[in-house]
Design an enzyme around this catalytic site. Sequence first.
Site, PDB file in Angstrom:
ATOM      1  N   SER A 181       0.797  -1.220   0.000  1.00 42.81           N
ATOM      2  CA  SER A 181       0.000   0.000   0.000  1.00 42.81           C
ATOM      3  C   SER A 181       0.833   1.277   0.000  1.00 42.81           C
ATOM      4  O   SER A 181       0.341   2.317  -0.427  1.00 42.81           O
ATOM      5  CB  SER A 181      -0.958   0.002   1.186  1.00 42.81           C
ATOM      6  OG  SER A 181      -0.246  -0.178   2.398  1.00 42.81           O
TER       7      SER A 181
ATOM      8  N   HIS B  48      -5.340  -3.195  -3.094  1.00 35.63           N
ATOM      9  CA  HIS B  48      -4.929  -2.296  -4.172  1.00 35.63           C
ATOM     10  C   HIS B  48      -4.805  -2.990  -5.524  1.00 35.63           C
ATOM     11  O   HIS B  48      -4.476  -2.341  -6.515  1.00 35.63           O
ATOM     12  CB  HIS B  48      -3.606  -1.619  -3.809  1.00 35.63           C
ATOM     13  CG  HIS B  48      -3.692  -0.837  -2.542  1.00 35.63           C
ATOM     14  ND1 HIS B  48      -4.206   0.426  -2.480  1.00 35.63           N
ATOM     15  CD2 HIS B  48      -3.385  -1.184  -1.264  1.00 35.63           C
ATOM     16  CE1 HIS B  48      -4.190   0.857  -1.220  1.00 35.63           C
ATOM     17  NE2 HIS B  48      -3.704  -0.105  -0.465  1.00 35.63           N
TER      18      HIS B  48
ATOM     19  N   LYS C 198     -11.826   1.100  -2.655  1.00 35.81           N
ATOM     20  CA  LYS C 198     -10.737   1.643  -3.470  1.00 35.81           C
ATOM     21  C   LYS C 198     -11.178   1.620  -4.935  1.00 35.81           C
ATOM     22  O   LYS C 198     -12.051   2.383  -5.321  1.00 35.81           O
ATOM     23  CB  LYS C 198      -9.452   0.914  -3.140  1.00 35.81           C
ATOM     24  CG  LYS C 198      -8.997   1.342  -1.730  1.00 35.81           C
ATOM     25  CD  LYS C 198      -7.961   0.516  -1.053  1.00 35.81           C
ATOM     26  CE  LYS C 198      -7.684   1.125   0.322  1.00 35.81           C
ATOM     27  NZ  LYS C 198      -7.080   0.208   1.263  1.00 35.81           N
TER      28      LYS C 198
END
Length: 390
Positions: free
Chosen positions: A178, A206, A238
């Site tokens: 991250s 991610h 995200k």
Amino acid sequence: MIWDDIDRELAALAGNGLTRRRRTLDSPCAPRAQVDGQPLLGFASNDYLGLATHPALIAALQEGAARWGAGSGASHLVSGHLRPHQDAEACLADYVGLPRALTFSTGYLANLAIVPALVGRGDAVFADRLNHASLIDAVQLSRADHVRYPHGDLDALAARLAASRARRKLILTDGVFSMDGDVAPLAGLFELAERHDAWLVVDDAHGFGVLGPAGRGSLAAAGLPASRRILLMGTLGKAAGLSGAFVAGDAAVIEWLLQRARSYIFTTAAPPAIACAICRSVELLAAADERRARLSARIAELATGLAGLPWPLLPSPTAIQPLVVGDNFATLALADGLLAAGLWVPAIRPPTVPQGSARLRISLSAAHTADEVAALCSALARLAGQEPAR
Ligand SMILES: *Cc1c(COP(=O)(O)O)cnc(C)c1O
């Protein structure tokens, strides 16, 4: 007095350049934002594909609330598991190509569920040194031994696995790290998990929606086979543009989480409207090749545009592009210089990253234009005392 410690610690944070400051947005999550009264161009959010403001997701939330109400009213195992929650599990499992999925209110809660459900006292978790804070907390909660290996170092991990006498072993890693943006060596990790009969748990916060064919994530990108020993955690706040998270894997292992994971059982189910929007988001992700191509273009433009600056850009193939400055105050000064130029890039400092590696975490999105990336590159060149890049 009992609060004197807090006053002293807050002063110490300020003295070390470690005070965190929130900024308030008066506009939705998008590159062009109104922040504390100032128009800013942001490189800060994890909305990698620009879906957080997608009309189809907004409509799914609105229609979901109108049809199913605002709150779920209880935890999943009591009475809070509505049809949209059930449907969302199926959409997610189908998308990532694993037998079954379970949804959570946040990724943090999902991680707290997985590790303690699989290992406990007398067991060992083998964790990459740069794993996300929620994974570190999950290991502590499990009471298993926390064996950390140097970032991405398969040989070091193999040695630690071979030396371990733990009853059960679990390899724990971010899929995409991250704060560094690099990708875990998943094929190698899976091989070691097979050799040592270990679980492999991948936090793909991610990578989900961004990497691999149709954005199916880091496991798909690495071409790993479906295996009972693999658990995939993905977050929906995200690239998916929403909120929440899921864990996917073997049906019996997911059933075990449902039966035993405290952060699943003892918390109210997310609003059903969010569950309604999850299936819509998965459809958008599956069809988002063009957005992923735009994101790749921005990543390439940034690497070219920042070449030759005094600060190294870490070699990251993902939307997370860290420019390592080192010193906390120097990093803050650089971030402040960018703010003065109308550009918002967060300064990431310890303990989020190791001491001495404070950095600007440039976060790119398919919602950025080529001109916007160029504006960031020339502002950084100016702050470095160089001529603006041509
Ligand atoms: C953001 C993040 C989480 C937490 O997910 P939330 O849904 O925001 O709670 C977990 N792991 C990693 C690697 C993350 O980046």
